[in-house]
Design a protein around this motif. Structure first.
Motif, PDB file in Angstrom:
ATOM      1  N   UNK A 162     104.126 108.635  70.394  1.00 36.96           N
ATOM      2  CA  UNK A 162     104.787 109.569  70.844  1.00 36.96           C
ATOM      3  C   UNK A 162     105.304 110.422  68.692  1.00 36.96           C
ATOM      4  N   UNK A 163     104.951 111.897  69.366  1.00 32.31           N
ATOM      5  CA  UNK A 163     104.731 112.295  68.389  1.00 32.31           C
ATOM      6  C   UNK A 163     106.578 113.109  67.346  1.00 32.31           C
ATOM      7  N   UNK A 164     107.263 111.789  67.895  1.00 32.00           N
ATOM      8  CA  UNK A 164     108.541 111.680  66.828  1.00 32.00           C
ATOM      9  C   UNK A 164     108.420 110.359  65.721  1.00 32.00           C
ATOM     10  N   UNK A 176     102.650 120.729  63.908  1.00 32.78           N
ATOM     11  CA  UNK A 176     102.166 120.020  63.825  1.00 32.78           C
ATOM     12  C   UNK A 176     102.518 118.899  65.124  1.00 32.78           C
ATOM     13  N   UNK A 177     103.136 118.442  64.849  1.00 30.02           N
ATOM     14  CA  UNK A 177     103.747 117.330  65.951  1.00 30.02           C
ATOM     15  C   UNK A 177     104.323 118.559  67.595  1.00 30.02           C
ATOM     16  N   UNK A 236     101.927 120.313  68.550  1.00 27.17           N
ATOM     17  CA  UNK A 236     100.658 120.321  68.681  1.00 27.17           C
ATOM     18  C   UNK A 236     100.302 118.981  69.360  1.00 27.17           C
ATOM     19  N   UNK A 237     100.467 118.005  68.794  1.00 28.79           N
ATOM     20  CA  UNK A 237      99.992 116.683  69.098  1.00 28.79           C
ATOM     21  C   UNK A 237     100.422 116.202  70.291  1.00 28.79           C
ATOM     22  N   UNK A 238     101.797 116.513  71.013  1.00 26.78           N
ATOM     23  CA  UNK A 238     102.616 116.206  72.247  1.00 26.78           C
ATOM     24  C   UNK A 238     102.043 117.100  72.665  1.00 26.78           C
ATOM     25  N   UNK A 239     101.423 118.265  73.044  1.00 31.64           N
ATOM     26  CA  UNK A 239     101.137 118.755  73.775  1.00 31.64           C
ATOM     27  C   UNK A 239      99.579 118.971  74.184  1.00 31.64           C
ATOM     28  N   UNK A 240      98.922 118.570  73.664  1.00 35.84           N
ATOM     29  CA  UNK A 240      97.544 118.983  73.696  1.00 35.84           C
ATOM     30  C   UNK A 240      97.392 117.527  74.980  1.00 35.84           C
ATOM     31  N   UNK A 241      97.749 116.927  74.991  1.00 38.35           N
ATOM     32  CA  UNK A 241      97.214 115.510  76.518  1.00 38.35           C
ATOM     33  C   UNK A 241      97.975 116.065  77.661  1.00 38.35           C
ATOM     34  N   UNK A 242      98.852 116.904  78.497  1.00 43.59           N
ATOM     35  CA  UNK A 242      98.240 117.497  79.197  1.00 43.59           C
ATOM     36  C   UNK A 242      97.532 118.470  79.867  1.00 43.59           C
ATOM     37  N   UNK A 243      97.031 119.400  78.712  1.00 41.71           N
ATOM     38  CA  UNK A 243      96.617 120.358  78.996  1.00 41.71           C
ATOM     39  C   UNK A 243      94.661 119.437  78.979  1.00 41.71           C
ATOM     40  N   UNK A 244      94.462 118.978  77.943  1.00 43.39           N
ATOM     41  CA  UNK A 244      93.147 118.145  77.956  1.00 43.39           C
ATOM     42  C   UNK A 244      93.145 117.114  79.241  1.00 43.39           C
ATOM     43  N   UNK A 245      94.072 116.130  79.901  1.00 42.77           N
ATOM     44  CA  UNK A 245      93.665 115.309  80.828  1.00 42.77           C
ATOM     45  C   UNK A 245      93.375 116.533  82.190  1.00 42.77           C
ATOM     46  N   UNK A 246      94.504 117.506  82.312  1.00 40.91           N
ATOM     47  CA  UNK A 246      93.772 118.320  83.501  1.00 40.91           C
ATOM     48  C   UNK A 246      92.761 119.111  83.459  1.00 40.91           C
TER      49      UNK A 246
END
Length: 258
Positions: free
Chosen positions: A103-105, A124-125, A127-137
């Motif tokens: 978790x980002x927190x 930074x945090x 970006x870390x949380x938001x990158x995963x849905x875009x990557x997997x989609x």
């Protein structure tokens, strides 16, 4: 959104408003714990006229936009690479599956030590949380590309990079857009939550955190939550509208227009 869906949504919001108002006004829930919804809404409107509060909202949106933009810049090219090169996907899978559940927190103390207080930590945090849905989609969208279209371009002498740009990327674009929409909500949540938990800087989360420490700050806390919800609703509506305009041929959007 169809008119019937909009009316149902408004009815649901009005029902929730009425329930909260009734619970507080009748004393079933102490007003100190749950102020009347009308007072919370009035306070939210009042905050909209305060320059200092709006500056905080702007700071939160700046961190949200910066983090989401960086996530797109990182996740889309990486997703295209992993989706088009099976060896790269296999090599990165263990690392991705290791990092994704963190978790980002939980990274707030570490990132704060490295970057200090301010917008850089929040970005930074986010970006870390938001990158995963875009990557997997993006990876999933690449897997849904029509193999006949790819083979046709290869038969005409196009290389792998040209096939990705001319066929795979346009085919995956609706999936990427959906990932960005999901990440937009996640990014807003993280932007506000990071500000609340970090306890420094400025932003909507800082306002909520400071209101929570006040003797009678429940109304301000809920008013800040109302603002966060409205921001999320507006952002999602804008992105859904953009998806419908850019990709009207997708099944979901065709069904909504029918």
């Amino acid at each position: 959104m169809k008119r019937g869906e909009a009316l149902l949504g408004c009815a649901g919001a009005a029902g929730a408003f009425a329930v909260c108002e009734t619970l507080s006004r009748t004393g079933l829930v102490p007003s100190a714990d749950l102020p009347p919804a009308s007072e919370v809404l009035a306070r939210a409107v009042e905050l909209g006229g305060q320059a200092a509060f709006l500056d905080g909202v702007a700071a939160t949106l700046q961190a949200w936009a910066g983090g989401l933009g960086l996530a797109c810049a990182l996740a889309v090219p990486l997703g295209l690479l992993l989706g088009s090169v099976p060896a790269a996907n296999t090599a990165a899978r263990v690392l991705i599956e290791f990092l994704r559940p963190v978790p980002s927190v939980a990274l707030i103390p570490l990132v704060s030590l490295l970057l200090g207080s301010g917008t850089a930590t929040t970005v930074t945090l986010v970006t870390y949380a938001a990158v995963w849905p875009i990557l997997f989609n993006t990876v999933y969208g690449m897997g849904e590309t029509d193999p006949v279209a790819k083979d046709t371009l290869r038969a005409f002498g196009f290389g792998r990079f040209a096939v990705v740009l001319r066929v795979a990327l346009p085919s995956a674009a609706p999936f990427i857009a959906a990932g960005i929409r999901i990440s937009a909500a996640t990014a807003l949540i993280l932007a506000v939550a990071t500000e609340i938990l970090a306890g420094f800087g400025e932003g909507l989360g800082i306002f909520v955190a400071q209101a929570g420490t006040a003797t009678d700050g429940t109304r301000d806390v809920l008013a800040g939550v109302v603002w966060a919800g409205l921001l999320g609703l507006v952002i999602n509506s804008l992105l859904v509208g953009a998806e419908r305009r850019l990709f009207p041929w997708t099944p979901d959007h065709r069904a909504r227009r029918a």
